[in-house]
Scaffold this motif. Structure first.
Motif, mmCIF file in Angstrom:
data_model
loop_
_atom_site.group_PDB
_atom_site.id
_atom_site.type_symbol
_atom_site.label_atom_id
_atom_site.label_comp_id
_atom_site.label_asym_id
_atom_site.label_seq_id
_atom_site.Cartn_x
_atom_site.Cartn_y
_atom_site.Cartn_z
ATOM 1 N N ARG A 214 105.623 -26.660 -45.801
ATOM 2 C CA ARG A 214 104.400 -26.428 -46.557
ATOM 3 C C ARG A 214 104.282 -24.949 -46.919
ATOM 4 O O ARG A 214 104.483 -24.079 -46.086
ATOM 5 N N VAL B 190 101.467 -20.931 -38.254
ATOM 6 C CA VAL B 190 102.534 -21.280 -39.193
ATOM 7 C C VAL B 190 103.869 -21.065 -38.464
ATOM 8 O O VAL B 190 104.111 -20.006 -37.899
ATOM 9 N N LEU C 161 93.067 -27.665 -52.735
ATOM 10 C CA LEU C 161 94.431 -28.197 -52.816
ATOM 11 C C LEU C 161 95.254 -27.820 -51.595
ATOM 12 O O LEU C 161 96.423 -28.189 -51.482
ATOM 13 N N GLY C 162 94.669 -27.051 -50.677
ATOM 14 C CA GLY C 162 95.403 -26.656 -49.473
ATOM 15 C C GLY C 162 96.419 -25.571 -49.726
ATOM 16 O O GLY C 162 97.465 -25.503 -49.091
ATOM 17 N N LYS C 163 96.108 -24.682 -50.696
ATOM 18 C CA LYS C 163 97.073 -23.664 -51.101
ATOM 19 C C LYS C 163 97.017 -22.407 -50.242
ATOM 20 O O LYS C 163 97.815 -21.496 -50.391
ATOM 21 N N ARG C 164 96.032 -22.325 -49.386
ATOM 22 C CA ARG C 164 95.907 -21.139 -48.561
ATOM 23 C C ARG C 164 96.916 -21.237 -47.423
ATOM 24 O O ARG C 164 97.090 -22.305 -46.843
ATOM 25 N N PRO C 165 97.590 -20.128 -47.108
ATOM 26 C CA PRO C 165 98.546 -20.221 -46.005
ATOM 27 C C PRO C 165 97.816 -20.626 -44.727
ATOM 28 O O PRO C 165 96.707 -20.177 -44.484
ATOM 29 N N GLY C 166 98.438 -21.457 -43.949
ATOM 30 C CA GLY C 166 97.806 -21.865 -42.709
ATOM 31 C C GLY C 166 97.055 -23.183 -42.857
ATOM 32 O O GLY C 166 96.831 -23.887 -41.881
ATOM 33 N N GLN C 167 96.672 -23.521 -44.088
ATOM 34 C CA GLN C 167 96.072 -24.848 -44.304
ATOM 35 C C GLN C 167 97.175 -25.868 -44.109
ATOM 36 O O GLN C 167 98.262 -25.714 -44.669
ATOM 37 N N THR C 168 96.910 -26.879 -43.306
ATOM 38 C CA THR C 168 97.979 -27.836 -43.028
ATOM 39 C C THR C 168 97.877 -29.069 -43.900
ATOM 40 O O THR C 168 98.727 -29.936 -43.853
ATOM 41 N N GLN C 169 96.824 -29.126 -44.693
ATOM 42 C CA GLN C 169 96.667 -30.288 -45.573
ATOM 43 C C GLN C 169 95.687 -29.934 -46.691
ATOM 44 O O GLN C 169 95.068 -28.867 -46.650
ATOM 45 N N THR C 170 95.567 -30.843 -47.667
ATOM 46 C CA THR C 170 94.568 -30.625 -48.704
ATOM 47 C C THR C 170 93.184 -30.811 -48.076
ATOM 48 O O THR C 170 93.030 -31.525 -47.087
ATOM 49 N N GLY D 207 101.964 -21.809 -48.650
ATOM 50 C CA GLY D 207 100.625 -21.391 -49.052
ATOM 51 C C GLY D 207 100.664 -20.084 -49.837
ATOM 52 O O GLY D 207 101.622 -19.323 -49.736
#
Lengths: 479, 368
Positions: free
Chosen positions: A390, A431, B236-245, A392
């Motif tokens: 994933r 992460v 959309l979960g684009k931030r680092p550390g977000q594990t999902q939307t 980000g």
């Protein structure tokens, strides 16, 4: 450098102190140690100290201690100085107040107290500069160097012990020295070895000449860039604003700036032209000070060049006086030789790197390259969890202030530092072994922006060294 | 010997003359009337936007008063419509957070005070049950348009449950006060723009930090970035550390009007670029400014090409189901939108400020 000059010239009649210096003396060493009037140095110290106080007070009152050192979550480090950390805010203020006291000491104290002040000023100022690379400015570097040189100069001394034994002024008490320093302004008899003045002139000469040589580029001279971008933005300036809308103005300013920087020290050093030259120094720096957001820099140069104006030749020619304060040929002399060898050579290190210097900035700093280019970038960092895959996108403003972000987004070593910070930060946030890549688009002198570095490279695997960074893309390549 | 001495003099005089020469050889070229641009922004974009916002907020207040007076479906639907209209008009005013709408003391920019999302449902419910709402503290996620939205919309469009909840007087009071707070803040901004600020704005026509051009530009870029990062990237979960939307983080989550707001803000951003009034009249904007500077035309064409791409990507996202639902059902289309917005950032952010010579920070630059 000086030795080379000396052998290259024939002896001719004396015309000025500078030519005299190269031509008349049998021994370079004799000349460097020759006692001369201390007035230029005393005046220089007072002006410089006053500027330091002004600059420090300005820095504090603008709230820059908080803005620059306290609020940011992350600080960019100078290579080799990552161990320098910002002190708690209270102690940062202490350091700044100490700088003011030390600057007063440099202005007026003598003897031991002077030495302590100079060393303190050098250490405190240099410390504040080393906290964050973002705020690197050539003139701060210049100030640090001058502070360093001030640590080395000997105290002015009277020509010979006076009958009343007034030499004791220095040693009576440390505070007696303050008065003596003030009086030193008016006592013409005080002497110092010639080198103690020459080192400052030489340092100033390096700044100007190198800044001038750096302007001999295609963009600067033929395209008048970046002045063609910068000047029209000042068309609302009172009286002269309209000039900046003329097509020819950037060209005139570019050529004049280059010629000015390359030659001004020679005009300053030569007695017949020095006052006129100084007048142009005032005009030139005042104008650039009005045009560009460059802080106290104009005042530093207008102040520092005063050292050229006051004659340093001894009042009694061939007085036969002993060169009382001698050049310490051991450690001190060697130190000075190394210092100036570094000053002369270090700015040329860029020749060892491939690629466009303005683009890669490998060897750009500490080389008197000032206001040479208009460069800006947008940096987008991607953090990838190597377990989940994933990825980000980082919002830089979460970690950096606008100034830090602006500087980082166009300088590869800062990009790398920030990438490593982000990697470590997000690892603690869960992460897994982050991979950090960055898409950096940079515009140089108004040209369409291009990728600065390879957007696929994992920056966590790269380290900052003096070896060429092969992940910087070549400016010349078409994308 | 005399002659040798003369040479440096002559050189120096030549250097001096070269400056003087510019007087004769000059011809006007790079002149752009920034004041005319600021005039256009003030008169045709900013003031109308705030004025429109003000009347929509008044309408919202009237609808809310009506609703709290008589809690029924009809009044609720009218209130919901009034909210939607007001919030759409806010999309055209949310990029001007400077001057009267800027930070001052503990007051943040208008967008933080009345446009914060996601809101905190629990904070709002606490304030309602304790009847201790404070609309001036740090809990910006418990006031503003989206707090109102939370109260008057139901995720499942179940209006009956809303009507039931509004049996509570505390809830009615909170709603009325939340809307009054929006009104107070909006009225203050409008009144300052109408009284003193317009002249100040137009006359502050330099390019340094604090100049109108610089403030407007910075907020314009911030608006674009907020659209990308918060309205699209975050859910959309684009931030680092977000594990999902995280679909619940969209703007206007409860009403499901997210896409509509994105579209309107994108129009507002393009209007600033062109200098175009909401009604369509084209005036002097950043685009016209760029036409007059070195490197400007190249930037205009790359910017507008990318704006078209973004528009096409937006058009590919259907209106139903709601944006938050499409995050799972139509992820690729939404992801494309984020990617294209991301690609565009550099044109607005660094390329434009660079060639316009707009100062971004107060700190000193390198001297010459």
């Amino acid at each position: 450098m000086a030795i080379k000059e000396k052998t290259a010239h024939q002896k001719t009649s004396k015309q000025s102190s500078l030519f005299q210096y190269f031509h008349d003396k049998n021994s370079l060493l004799d000349d460097l140690q020759k006692p001369v009037s201390a007035t230029p140095l005393i005046v220089f110290k007072i002006i410089f100290g006053a500027l330091m106080i002004f600059g420090t007070v300005r820095f504090m009152t603008l709230g820059w201690i908080e803005d620059h050192y306290v609020q940011p979550l992350f600080h960019f480090k100078y290579w080799g100085f990552s161990w320098v950390k910002p002190l708690p805010v209270f102690w940062l203020y202490v350091v700044h107040y100490l700088m003011i006291v030390a600057a007063l000491g440099v202005m007026f104290a003598r003897g031991f107290l002077y030495k302590i002040s100079a060393v303190l000023l050098f250490l405190a100022f240099t410390y504040t500069e080393l906290i964050d690379l973002t705020y690197y400015l050539n003139h701060y570097y210049f100030v640090s160097l001058v502070c360093f040189l001030l640590c080395l100069v000997p105290n002015p001394s009277p020509p010979a012990p006076s009958p009343e034994g007034r030499v004791g002024v220095e040693s009576d008490s440390p505070f007696g020295g303050w008065g003596a320093g003030l009086r030193g302004l008016w006592v013409k008899g005080l002497l110092i070895p010639h080198w103690a003045i020459l080192i400052f002139k030489f340092q100033i000469a390096i700044v100007y000449v190198y800044a001038g040589l750096a302007k001999i580029t295609y963009d600067w001279l033929i395209l008048a860039l970046p002045l063609k971008i910068w000047l029209p933005a000042h068309d609302t300036m009172p009286l002269i604003g309209e000039i900046f809308t003329w097509q020819i103005t950037p060209y005139v300013f570019s050529w004049f700036g280059m010629l000015y920087d390359c030659t001004i020290v020679f005009f300053l050093a030569w007695r017949p032209t020095k006052w006129f030259a100084y007048f142009t120094v005032i005009v030139f720096h005042s104008l650039t000070g009005l045009l560009f957001q460059i802080g106290i820099f104009p005042w530093v140069m207008i102040g520092a060049t005063v050292i050229f104006l006051i004659p340093s030749s001894p009042p009694t020619p061939e007085g036969g006086a002993d060169p009382t304060p001698t050049l310490p040929l051991g450690a001190g002399g060697l130190l000075l030789i190394c210092f100036f060898a570094f000053q002369v050579l270090f700015p040329w290190r860029y020749l060892l790197y491939e690629g466009n210097l303005f683009w890669t900035e490998e060897g750009y700093r500490h080389s008197w390259r000032v206001m040479l280019m208009e460069k800006a970038g947008t940096a987008t960092f991607y953090i990838k969890d190597t377990k989940t895959g994933r990825e980000g996108v980082v919002d830089n403003s979460e970690f950096l202030n606008p100034h830090q972000e602006k500087q980082m987004a166009m300088q590869p070593d800062m990009i790398l530092q920030f990438a490593h910070f982000l990697g470590k930060h997000y690892e603690t946030k869960g992460v897994y072994q982050p991979e950090v890549r960055a898409e950096i688009y940079v515009t140089l002198n108004g040209r369409p922006s291009k990728l600065l570095i390879d957007p696929q490279i994992d920056l966590m695997k790269e380290t900052d060294t003096f070896t060429p960074k092969d992940w910087i893309l070549r400016y010349e390549d078409e994308d | 010997m005399k002659k040798i001495i003369q040479i440096p003099y002559i050189l120096l005089i030549l250097l001096g003359l070269s400056t003087a020469c510019s007087n004769s050889g000059g011809e006007p070229s790079n002149s752009f009337d920034r004041q005319a641009m600021l005039q256009n922004f003030a008169q045709n974009l900013i003031k109308p936007a705030f004025g429109d916002l003000q009347s929509q907020v008044n309408a919202l207040k009237a609808a809310s008063d009506n609703f709290t007076q008589t809690v029924n479906v009809q009044n609720l639907t009218a209130l919901q419509l009034a909210w939607e209209n007001a919030y759409v008009s806010w999309q055209f005013a949310n990029a001007y957070n400077f001057g009267p709408a800027g930070e001052e003391g503990i007051r943040k920019g208008l967008i933080e005070e009345i446009g914060t999302f996601p809101i905190s449902g629990s904070k709002i419910e606490d304030a309602i049950s304790n009847n201790n709402a404070n609309f001036n503290d740090f809990n910006r996620d418990a006031r503003g348009f989206l707090a109102v939205e939370y109260l008057i919309f139901d995720l499942e469009n179940d209006n009956t449950s809303i009507l039931t909840a509004f049996a509570s007087q505390n809830r009615k009071d909170f709603l009325a006060n939340a809307i009054s707070n929006i009104k107070t803040r909006t009225d203050a901004v409008v009144s300052t723009w109408n009284n003193t600020y317009t002249t100040e704005f137009i006359n502050n026509d330099g390019t340094d930090v604090g100049s109108s051009t610089s403030q407007l530009y910075n907020e314009f870029v911030r608006s674009f970035e907020a659209l990308k990062n918060f309205k699209v990237g975050l859910p959309l979960g684009k931030r680092p550390g977000q594990t999902q939307t995280e679909p619940q983080l969209v703007e206007a989550y409860y009403s499901g009007k997210s896409l509509q707001m994105i579209e309107n803000q994108f129009i507002a951003i393009q209007n600033i670029w062109y200098g175009k009034a909401k009604g369509g009249t084209d005036g002097i904007g950043f685009r016209d400014y760029l036409e007059n500077v070195e490197g400007g035309n190249a930037l205009i064409s790359s910017t507008e090409a990318q704006l078209t791409v973004i528009q096409n990507t937006l058009d590919n996202i259907p209106n139903t189901p709601r944006f938050s639902a499409q995050i799972s059902s139509n992820f690729t289309a939404l992801d494309n939108l984020h990617t294209e917005l991301q690609k565009h950032t550099r044109f607005f952010k660094s390329d434009m400020s660079s060639i316009l010579g707009i100062a971004i920070t107060f700190s000193s630059g390198d001297g010459d």
